[in-house]
Design an enzyme around this catalytic site. Structure first.
Site, PDB file in Angstrom:
ATOM      1  N   HIS A 125       0.870  -1.181   0.000  1.00 13.13           N
ATOM      2  CA  HIS A 125       0.000   0.000   0.000  1.00 13.13           C
ATOM      3  C   HIS A 125       0.908   1.232   0.000  1.00 13.13           C
ATOM      4  O   HIS A 125       2.017   1.180   0.541  1.00 13.13           O
ATOM      5  CB  HIS A 125      -0.842  -0.049   1.278  1.00 13.13           C
ATOM      6  CG  HIS A 125      -1.902   0.993   1.377  1.00 13.13           C
ATOM      7  ND1 HIS A 125      -1.646   2.288   1.765  1.00 13.13           N
ATOM      8  CD2 HIS A 125      -3.230   0.929   1.158  1.00 13.13           C
ATOM      9  CE1 HIS A 125      -2.782   2.965   1.782  1.00 13.13           C
ATOM     10  NE2 HIS A 125      -3.759   2.171   1.416  1.00 13.13           N
ATOM     11  N   ASP A 202       3.122  -4.603   7.788  1.00 12.75           N
ATOM     12  CA  ASP A 202       1.869  -3.868   7.680  1.00 12.75           C
ATOM     13  C   ASP A 202       0.734  -4.884   7.820  1.00 12.75           C
ATOM     14  O   ASP A 202       0.450  -5.642   6.885  1.00 12.75           O
ATOM     15  CB  ASP A 202       1.837  -3.164   6.316  1.00 12.75           C
ATOM     16  CG  ASP A 202       0.486  -2.537   6.019  1.00 12.75           C
ATOM     17  OD1 ASP A 202      -0.451  -2.720   6.814  1.00 12.75           O
ATOM     18  OD2 ASP A 202       0.373  -1.881   4.965  1.00 12.75           O
ATOM     19  N   GLN A 205      -4.565  -5.590   6.879  1.00  9.64           N
ATOM     20  CA  GLN A 205      -5.563  -6.510   6.321  1.00  9.64           C
ATOM     21  C   GLN A 205      -5.472  -7.889   6.962  1.00  9.64           C
ATOM     22  O   GLN A 205      -6.188  -8.806   6.550  1.00  9.64           O
ATOM     23  CB  GLN A 205      -5.376  -6.637   4.797  1.00  9.64           C
ATOM     24  CG  GLN A 205      -5.455  -5.345   4.047  1.00  9.64           C
ATOM     25  CD  GLN A 205      -6.856  -4.729   4.044  1.00  9.64           C
ATOM     26  OE1 GLN A 205      -7.838  -5.402   4.336  1.00  9.64           O
ATOM     27  NE2 GLN A 205      -6.944  -3.460   3.729  1.00  9.64           N
ATOM     28  N   LYS A 228     -10.437  -0.762  10.174  1.00  6.07           N
ATOM     29  CA  LYS A 228     -10.642  -1.942   9.323  1.00  6.07           C
ATOM     30  C   LYS A 228     -10.995  -3.162  10.167  1.00  6.07           C
ATOM     31  O   LYS A 228     -11.285  -4.224   9.649  1.00  6.07           O
ATOM     32  CB  LYS A 228      -9.375  -2.227   8.520  1.00  6.07           C
ATOM     33  CG  LYS A 228      -9.056  -1.108   7.525  1.00  6.07           C
ATOM     34  CD  LYS A 228      -7.848  -1.447   6.716  1.00  6.07           C
ATOM     35  CE  LYS A 228      -7.209  -0.223   6.116  1.00  6.07           C
ATOM     36  NZ  LYS A 228      -7.878   0.270   4.917  1.00  6.07           N
ATOM     37  N   CYS A 367      -4.652   2.385  -3.734  1.00 10.08           N
ATOM     38  CA  CYS A 367      -3.393   2.879  -3.139  1.00 10.08           C
ATOM     39  C   CYS A 367      -2.256   1.874  -3.337  1.00 10.08           C
ATOM     40  O   CYS A 367      -1.393   1.731  -2.456  1.00 10.08           O
ATOM     41  CB  CYS A 367      -3.549   3.211  -1.663  1.00 10.08           C
ATOM     42  SG  CYS A 367      -4.695   4.545  -1.349  1.00 10.08           S
TER      43      CYS A 367
END
Ligand code: PMP
Length: 410
Positions: A125, A202, A205, A228, A367
């Site tokens: 991202h 990261d 998700q 999220k 993104c």
């Protein structure tokens, strides 16, 4: 084995799902961008604002103490949720983007210098690209990215070759928001550590869909956003190993992060985690994120993944019948992401026509422009599923896509 999710029952906890869009029942399939909030999360924020709002850490009065207890209790919830050893390793940030910038500007400036390499991947991202490019520009380092194979997996040969060059940092996404690819965080961390690189993951998700244990993964930094994971916007988390965080300089200065301030003698800083939390934090956000994580844990991570995989598999099966369908990222359905382009149509047009039928999907580059470049496409249509989506909604989405394609092809 965990109990299967009852999506129909869960939906009752999400008031927003009752609304209509363009005269049709809302079918919300944009969880990779942001998830909706259960009543428990909404109520936690309301409760704080109605009954015990006060600034944290500063007051001896009852409201301030109550707010501080709830705020710090939420930190402990996060600590346990991601398996951190100590709660002081959990830093509140404004979100994932903010957390990565913190690491880039604090750890990065101290450890990355002229001629050094920062290794990322082509599936990052922008939040895990741009802060590193900005740092590299400032200090004279450079950013390299591991290639992605056609199916959306990381190119392991390329990774090995790039790690062999001795990057200072390997920053990678646990689960790709565009491809749904689930990277083996533990194996990649071991590989990067063996090459001498510090590891930042990261996890935006990953945390909404699967169990994450940062100690088991062994990474140095792990970040995610609250919104999220069924929590509020404007709050996120940076996990860092205590030794690393202790050695890092604060990034932002101000109240809350100091030990003592003197014009003559300068300033000494607070200990962890406060030295990275300058200013008044997003108190209601932190408290409600703790509630969201407990709520999610209550569903059972195995059950969440099974449910979302079932939805993604059904969507893929239904969409496959559309002529000219090209799925972008086919390695995993574990994160409930289905990304695609359809020959002769533009993703934006599909998204607009789906919206007119009440179906909310995301279209565009998500993104992840380097990934779009990799596949030679302007963007994708992305459906991303959450715990309260039903098979019936998947069927509505597939039927709406078939209709949209028919309309666009005349
Ligand atoms: N990383 C990934 C993989 C994401 O999906 C996102 C949000 N789309 C981010 C980082 C940035 O998160 P935020 O905007 O909440 O800071």
């Amino acid at each position: 084995m965990s109990k299967a999710l009852d999506a129909a029952a869960l939906r009752l906890q999400f008031p927003i799902l009752n609304r209509e869009v363009n005269g049709k029942p809302l079918v919300y399939l944009d969880h990779a961008a942001s998830s909706q909030k259960p009543i428990a999360v909404i109520e936690a924020q309301r409760e704080y604002l109605m009954h015990y709002h006060a600034n944290v850490h500063r007051g001896v009065h009852a409201l301030s103490q109550q707010a501080t207890d709830a705020f710090e209790n939420a930190r402990t919830i996060v600590q346990h949720h991601i398996g951190a050893e100590e709660s002081c390793e959990t830093i509140w940030t404004g979100g994932a983007t903010d957390a990565i910038n913190l690491v880039a500007q604090s750890w990065g400036r101290a450890h990355i210098g002229a001629g050094d390499t920062i290794l990322i991947t082509k599936m990052e991202h922008h939040a895990n690209i741009v802060p590193w490019q900005m740092l590299a520009e400032e200090v004279g380092a450079h950013v390299e990215a591991v290639e992605v194979l056609e199916n959306g997996a990381l190119d392991e040969e390329d990774l090995a070759a790039k790690l062999a060059k001795g990057p200072r940092l390997f920053a990678f996404v646990h689960v790709s928001n565009t491809l749904g690819t689930v990277n083996d965080a533990k194996a990649l961390t071991e590989q990067a550590h063996a090459a001498g690189a510090t590891v930042l993951i990261d996890g935006c998700q990953a945390v909404p869909h699967m169990d994450v244990d940062v100690q088991d993964v062994g990474c140095d930094f792990y970040i995610f956003s609250g919104h999220k994971v069924y929590g509020p916007t404007g709050i996120g988390v940076l996990y860092g190993k205590r030794m690393l965080l202790e050695a890092m300089r604060p990034w932002r200065g101000g109240g809350e992060m100091i030990d003592a301030v003197s014009i003559e003698n300068g300033t000494t800083y607070a200990g962890l985690p406060h030295k990275f939390e300058a200013g008044t934090p997003h108190i209601s956000g932190a408290i409600a994120l703790g509630v969201a994580l407990n709520w999610l844990k209550g569903l059972g991570a195995g059950a969440v993944m099974d449910h979302e995989m079932m939805l993604a598999a059904q969507a893929r099966k239904g969409l496959s019948s559309i002529e000219g369908m090209r799925f972008i990222g086919t390695t995993s359905e574990a994160a409930g992401v289905v990304s695609f382009v359809i020959e002769g149509t533009h993703p934006y047009d599909i998204g607009t026509l789906l919206d007119s039928q009440g179906v909310a999907v995301r279209t565009g580059h998500h993104c992840t422009q380097p990934l779009m470049e990799r596949y030679g496409i302007p963007g994708t249509v992305r459906a991303s599923f959450g715990v309260y989506n039903t098979l019936q909604e998947v069927d509505t989405f597939v039927a709406a896509t078939v209709k949209a394609v028919r309309m666009l092809r005349g």
